[in-house]
Design a protein around this motif. Structure first.
Motif, PDB file in Angstrom:
ATOM      1  N   ASP A  10     -21.115   4.622  17.465  1.00  0.00           N
ATOM      2  CA  ASP A  10     -21.944   4.270  16.321  1.00  0.00           C
ATOM      3  C   ASP A  10     -23.399   4.355  16.747  1.00  0.00           C
ATOM      4  O   ASP A  10     -23.717   4.269  17.926  1.00  0.00           O
ATOM      5  CB  ASP A  10     -21.654   2.841  15.842  1.00  0.00           C
ATOM      6  N   GLY A  11     -24.266   4.488  15.750  1.00  0.00           N
ATOM      7  CA  GLY A  11     -25.690   4.434  16.028  1.00  0.00           C
ATOM      8  C   GLY A  11     -26.244   3.101  15.563  1.00  0.00           C
ATOM      9  O   GLY A  11     -25.805   2.552  14.550  1.00  0.00           O
ATOM     10  N   THR A  13     -27.470   6.473  19.184  1.00  0.00           N
ATOM     11  CA  THR A  13     -26.308   6.026  19.925  1.00  0.00           C
ATOM     12  C   THR A  13     -26.734   5.562  21.311  1.00  0.00           C
ATOM     13  O   THR A  13     -27.541   6.217  21.966  1.00  0.00           O
ATOM     14  CB  THR A  13     -25.275   7.174  20.043  1.00  0.00           C
ATOM     15  N   LYS A  46     -21.810  11.130  19.518  1.00  0.00           N
ATOM     16  CA  LYS A  46     -22.958  10.383  19.011  1.00  0.00           C
ATOM     17  C   LYS A  46     -22.961  10.403  17.489  1.00  0.00           C
ATOM     18  O   LYS A  46     -22.432  11.311  16.856  1.00  0.00           O
ATOM     19  CB  LYS A  46     -24.275  10.882  19.575  1.00  0.00           C
ATOM     20  N   GLU A  91     -26.044   9.559  14.788  1.00  0.00           N
ATOM     21  CA  GLU A  91     -27.450   9.195  14.644  1.00  0.00           C
ATOM     22  C   GLU A  91     -27.966   9.566  13.267  1.00  0.00           C
ATOM     23  O   GLU A  91     -27.559  10.576  12.695  1.00  0.00           O
ATOM     24  CB  GLU A  91     -28.303   9.886  15.712  1.00  0.00           C
TER      25      GLU A  91
END
Length: 181
Positions: A42-43, A73, A85, A87
């Motif tokens: 998750d970001g 991330t 990632k 983002e």
């Protein structure tokens, strides 16, 4: 709803009129797919939003909004940061409606609408490999509590489901409402 109609002179859920609301909070972006890999992909980052509020009834309002979200991330938590990632770096805007339970001091609410996100969206997971920039439609869903004597302090969660990317974003927010009248 019947309770609201019969006791509308006693309710304090929100006030009729025009207001500005400012919110700030903790931003998050996530993939639409649940991953088999137990790593957190998750970001996390920054979220802010402003709203122009048109209070039509004490339990209903229309809210044009604009905001900014920036998430990234944490590469230290992922074994292979080049492959995983989520983002988001985007400006977002739109319109939503709020339904508010007219309870004095603590008024729960739910909001929904439609909007657009303008920015960059990167989602690299086991199942998704997507990088998209530009304008993306989204559907906002928010819920929370308006607290205080005038219900002008808010704690809530805002969630924006992007319609053409493989991710969603949102924020855990605190806000304050300023009257314009």
């Amino acid at each position: 709803m019947l309770f609201t109609c019969f006791f509308s002179s006693l309710i304090q859920g929100q006030t009729e009129g025009k207001f500005i609301k400012a919110s700030i909070g903790f931003g998050s972006s996530t993939s639409h797919y649940e991953e088999e890999n137990p790593e957190i992909i998750d970001g996390f980052g920054f979220y802010t939003q402003g709203e122009y509020i048109i209070g039509i009834k004490k339990w209903f309002s229309v809210r044009p909004y604009a905001g900014l979200i920036i998430t990234s991330t944490d590469e230290d938590k992922i074994r292979n940061p080049q492959n995983y990632k989520v983002e988001t770096k985007a400006f977002f805007l739109g319109g939503k409606v709020r339904f508010c339970a007219p309870i004095p001091w603590v008024a729960p609410f739910i909001e929904t609408g439609i909007g657009a996100s303008i920015g960059s969206f990167e989602t690299y997971t086991e199942y998704v490999n997507e990088k998209k920039s530009g304008v993306v439609a989204h559907i906002p869903i928010s819920f929370g509590l308006a607290v205080g004597r005038k219900n002008n302090i808010e704690l809530g969660i805002s969630f924006y489901s992007n319609l053409s990317t493989e991710q969603s974003f949102g924020g855990f927010t605190a806000g304050y409402t300023f009257p314009l009248d």
